[in-house]
Design an enzyme around this catalytic site. Sequence first.
Site, PDB file in Angstrom:
ATOM      1  N   HIS A  17      16.340   2.529   0.307  1.00 42.41           N
ATOM      2  CA  HIS A  17      16.671   1.136   0.604  1.00 42.41           C
ATOM      3  C   HIS A  17      16.862   0.380  -0.710  1.00 42.41           C
ATOM      4  O   HIS A  17      16.750   0.958  -1.800  1.00 42.41           O
ATOM      5  CB  HIS A  17      15.617   0.491   1.496  1.00 42.41           C
ATOM      6  N   HIS A  20      14.424   0.725  -3.696  1.00 39.90           N
ATOM      7  CA  HIS A  20      14.588   1.936  -4.525  1.00 39.90           C
ATOM      8  C   HIS A  20      15.765   1.759  -5.484  1.00 39.90           C
ATOM      9  O   HIS A  20      15.709   2.151  -6.640  1.00 39.90           O
ATOM     10  CB  HIS A  20      14.843   3.158  -3.647  1.00 39.90           C
ATOM     11  N   CYS A 125      -5.814   5.461   4.877  1.00 37.20           N
ATOM     12  CA  CYS A 125      -4.528   5.037   5.438  1.00 37.20           C
ATOM     13  C   CYS A 125      -3.566   6.216   5.394  1.00 37.20           C
ATOM     14  O   CYS A 125      -3.205   6.674   4.313  1.00 37.20           O
ATOM     15  CB  CYS A 125      -3.928   3.860   4.664  1.00 37.20           C
ATOM     16  N   CYS A 128      -0.288   5.505   3.367  1.00 35.58           N
ATOM     17  CA  CYS A 128      -0.428   5.540   1.903  1.00 35.58           C
ATOM     18  C   CYS A 128      -0.865   6.920   1.438  1.00 35.58           C
ATOM     19  O   CYS A 128      -0.776   7.229   0.257  1.00 35.58           O
ATOM     20  CB  CYS A 128      -1.512   4.584   1.414  1.00 35.58           C
ATOM     21  N   CYS A 143      -5.176  -1.603   6.433  1.00 32.05           N
ATOM     22  CA  CYS A 143      -4.620  -1.257   5.115  1.00 32.05           C
ATOM     23  C   CYS A 143      -4.015  -2.507   4.470  1.00 32.05           C
ATOM     24  O   CYS A 143      -3.246  -3.228   5.112  1.00 32.05           O
ATOM     25  CB  CYS A 143      -3.536  -0.201   5.295  1.00 32.05           C
ATOM     26  N   HIS A 146       0.003  -1.652   4.437  1.00 31.44           N
ATOM     27  CA  HIS A 146       0.716  -1.443   5.705  1.00 31.44           C
ATOM     28  C   HIS A 146       0.142  -2.257   6.862  1.00 31.44           C
ATOM     29  O   HIS A 146       0.760  -2.327   7.932  1.00 31.44           O
ATOM     30  CB  HIS A 146       0.702   0.048   6.065  1.00 31.44           C
ATOM     31  N   LYS A 296       9.235 -10.642   3.549  1.00 28.06           N
ATOM     32  CA  LYS A 296       9.402  -9.210   3.356  1.00 28.06           C
ATOM     33  C   LYS A 296      10.651  -8.766   4.127  1.00 28.06           C
ATOM     34  O   LYS A 296      10.861  -9.204   5.253  1.00 28.06           O
ATOM     35  CB  LYS A 296       8.159  -8.517   3.921  1.00 28.06           C
ATOM     36  N   LYS A 299      14.020  -5.109   9.262  1.00 26.47           N
ATOM     37  CA  LYS A 299      15.159  -5.073  10.183  1.00 26.47           C
ATOM     38  C   LYS A 299      14.972  -6.089  11.307  1.00 26.47           C
ATOM     39  O   LYS A 299      15.904  -6.769  11.703  1.00 26.47           O
ATOM     40  CB  LYS A 299      15.322  -3.671  10.763  1.00 26.47           C
TER      41      LYS A 299
HETATM   42  N1  MSP Z   1       5.951   8.173  -3.841  1.00 23.02           N
HETATM   43  C1  MSP Z   1       5.314   6.999  -4.337  1.00 23.02           C
HETATM   44  C2  MSP Z   1       5.409   6.909  -5.855  1.00 23.02           C
HETATM   45  C3  MSP Z   1       4.903   8.101  -6.612  1.00 23.02           C
HETATM   46  S1  MSP Z   1       5.175   7.915  -8.327  1.00 23.02           S
HETATM   47  C4  MSP Z   1       4.333   9.174  -9.023  1.00 23.02           C
HETATM   48  C5  MSP Z   1       5.970   5.750  -3.730  1.00 23.02           C
HETATM   49  N2  MSP Z   1       7.180   5.938  -3.172  1.00 23.02           N
HETATM   50  S2  MSP Z   1       8.035   4.788  -2.447  1.00 23.02           S
HETATM   51  O1  MSP Z   1       9.235   5.423  -1.982  1.00 23.02           O
HETATM   52  O2  MSP Z   1       7.244   4.110  -1.484  1.00 23.02           O
HETATM   53  O3  MSP Z   1       8.379   3.722  -3.561  1.00 23.02           O
HETATM   54  C6  MSP Z   1       9.114   4.098  -4.710  1.00 23.02           C
HETATM   55  C7  MSP Z   1       9.257   2.905  -5.639  1.00 23.02           C
HETATM   56  O4  MSP Z   1      10.032   1.873  -4.995  1.00 23.02           O
HETATM   57  C8  MSP Z   1       7.909   2.264  -5.999  1.00 23.02           C
HETATM   58  O5  MSP Z   1       7.867   1.931  -7.368  1.00 23.02           O
HETATM   59  C9  MSP Z   1       7.883   1.020  -5.144  1.00 23.02           C
HETATM   60  O6  MSP Z   1       7.128  -0.018  -5.690  1.00 23.02           O
HETATM   61  C10 MSP Z   1       9.361   0.646  -5.124  1.00 23.02           C
HETATM   62  N3  MSP Z   1       9.679  -0.226  -4.003  1.00 23.02           N
HETATM   63  C11 MSP Z   1       9.507   0.021  -2.673  1.00 23.02           C
HETATM   64  N4  MSP Z   1       9.876  -1.089  -1.961  1.00 23.02           N
HETATM   65  C12 MSP Z   1      10.284  -2.072  -2.796  1.00 23.02           C
HETATM   66  C13 MSP Z   1      10.853  -3.362  -2.660  1.00 23.02           C
HETATM   67  N5  MSP Z   1      11.037  -3.959  -1.492  1.00 23.02           N
HETATM   68  N6  MSP Z   1      11.228  -4.000  -3.799  1.00 23.02           N
HETATM   69  C14 MSP Z   1      11.144  -3.418  -5.027  1.00 23.02           C
HETATM   70  N7  MSP Z   1      10.626  -2.210  -5.179  1.00 23.02           N
HETATM   71  C15 MSP Z   1      10.093  -1.545  -4.100  1.00 23.02           C
HETATM   72  O7  MSP Z   1       5.394   4.695  -3.807  1.00 23.02           O
END
Ligand code: MSP
Length: 500
Positions: A17, A20, A125, A128, A143, A146, A296, A299
């Site tokens: 999304h 990422h 959780c 997490c 949590c 979440h 936040k 959808k």
């Molecule tokens: N798998 C773990 C990270 C392990 S690192 C050794 C994880 N994955 S995640 O897919 O949930 O998130 C990946 C990255 O995207 C994290 O740094 C997280 O903070 C970031 N983001 C997830 N949602 C976000 C937003 N809405 N806005 C900005 N960054 C966000 O956590």
Amino acid sequence: MSFYVTTAISYVNGVPHLGHAYEAIGTDVLARHRRLRGEDVFFLTGTDEHGEPVADAARAEGVEPQVLADRNAARFQDMVAALEISNDFFIRTTDERHAVRVQQVLQRVHDRGYTYKGLYEGWYCPRCADFKVENEILDGNRCPIHEIELTREQEENWFFRLSAFQEPLERLFAEQPDFVMPQHHYNEARAFIGSGLQDLSLTRARMRWGVVVPWDPRHVFYVWFDALLNYYTALWYAREGEDLTPRYWPANVHVIGKDILKFHTVFWPAMLMAAGIECPRHVFVHGFLLGSDGRKMSKSLGNVLDPFEVLERYGTDALRFYLMRDVVWGADGAVGMDGVRARYEGELANEYGNLASRTINMIERYCEGTVPTVATDPQLRAEFAALPARIDELLERVELSAALEEIWVRVRRLNRYVEERAPWTLARDPERAGELAMVLASLAEGLRAVSVALTAYMPSKTAVLLDALGASAHTEREFGEHGFGGRVSAIPPLFPKTAA
Ligand code: MSP
């Protein structure tokens, strides 16, 4: 000089999304900027494929976890490509080579006496894949991330002596005041350490979807330990036949979101210390993207900005620019299609795109299509002189939006310069031909300099423009004393207005 930079690795229980995308783009700007400076860069991103969230999601779909991981890892790889992320490697934690290296490192932690067997009980959780400590649990045993109800769990597993690292961590924070940036996240991590560290559960007995514990094969490592180690393991095998660890370790910057601060700034350095490995230099924490209404993104609220829709309408560079410009790096920020459109039309098309077409057209019309090789305007040169150093200084502190603003001030300055010097008036007076040549050489040089500075943010459009200016080979960052003599060629508008 080497520069090793990483993103967090994404869970493969879901699809990519905008959050990422945001993290990948910001990290890419850093990597590209360092390469431009001639540094030896290694940029890592990838996917986190073990643990309960992935196993649960696969179970819900009735497929093997590896099947789900393969499918979603491919989506993340597609996203990275679509965003023109310049990563040097994409790590997947289900890679056997990663597992072997995880086992080596954690065996060392075990051999050095930092593990013991014990009974773990706590509030857990499953989303997490993390036990929560009392002071972070929400009312109703929920949590903090979440907001779902936590479950009480108990099992015999191996523990990591995190408590043994209380003092070493305090020392690390005292000696490296920029270990965590921005400052408020440094304070938050330091306060967490100060509140007293409890030992951590290192393995899971109930799970099979993970890296097997070499000294007790009935267990797998708790997914966070396996995941954090990706930053270290990748260097060992990313290049066939070459161990890159001595060349790039310790990492210069880990870029992460604020929800995973504790793992990266407390558990991770402690684990490295336990294994006798040097700690990273900096952890940089960015904020969260919020929906257009400041809530936040979700959808059901209908406030989600879909990265693929933006890419289709406005292109990759526009999305990269918009996110770096509109969401101050380090803070939370609301994003939406209206904002994308406003930046696209107002800044990319009207300011930068227009400056480019005007400059090229005037050089074609008044200078037979060649940038005059005459001295550039000393006043403009002076106004641009501080730009490279200023960008370096800001990007050293990962202030991506502030560095972009510095560049944009110069884009606007060049547009004002066009108005002030009115080349079309100079062209009417043969006696002012020298002045006209100076003005156009200065404009071309200014446009070249801002475009070089912008390559980290918008790699495609800047490449097109530098090529049209006949400046592809002129990637020096300073505003030069002479026109570079490029042969310009007309191009269609860089940011066509019809896109909206
Ligand atoms: N798998 C773990 C990270 C392990 S690192 C050794 C994880 N994955 S995640 O897919 O949930 O998130 C990946 C990255 O995207 C994290 O740094 C997280 O903070 C970031 N983001 C997830 N949602 C976000 C937003 N809405 N806005 C900005 N960054 C966000 O956590």
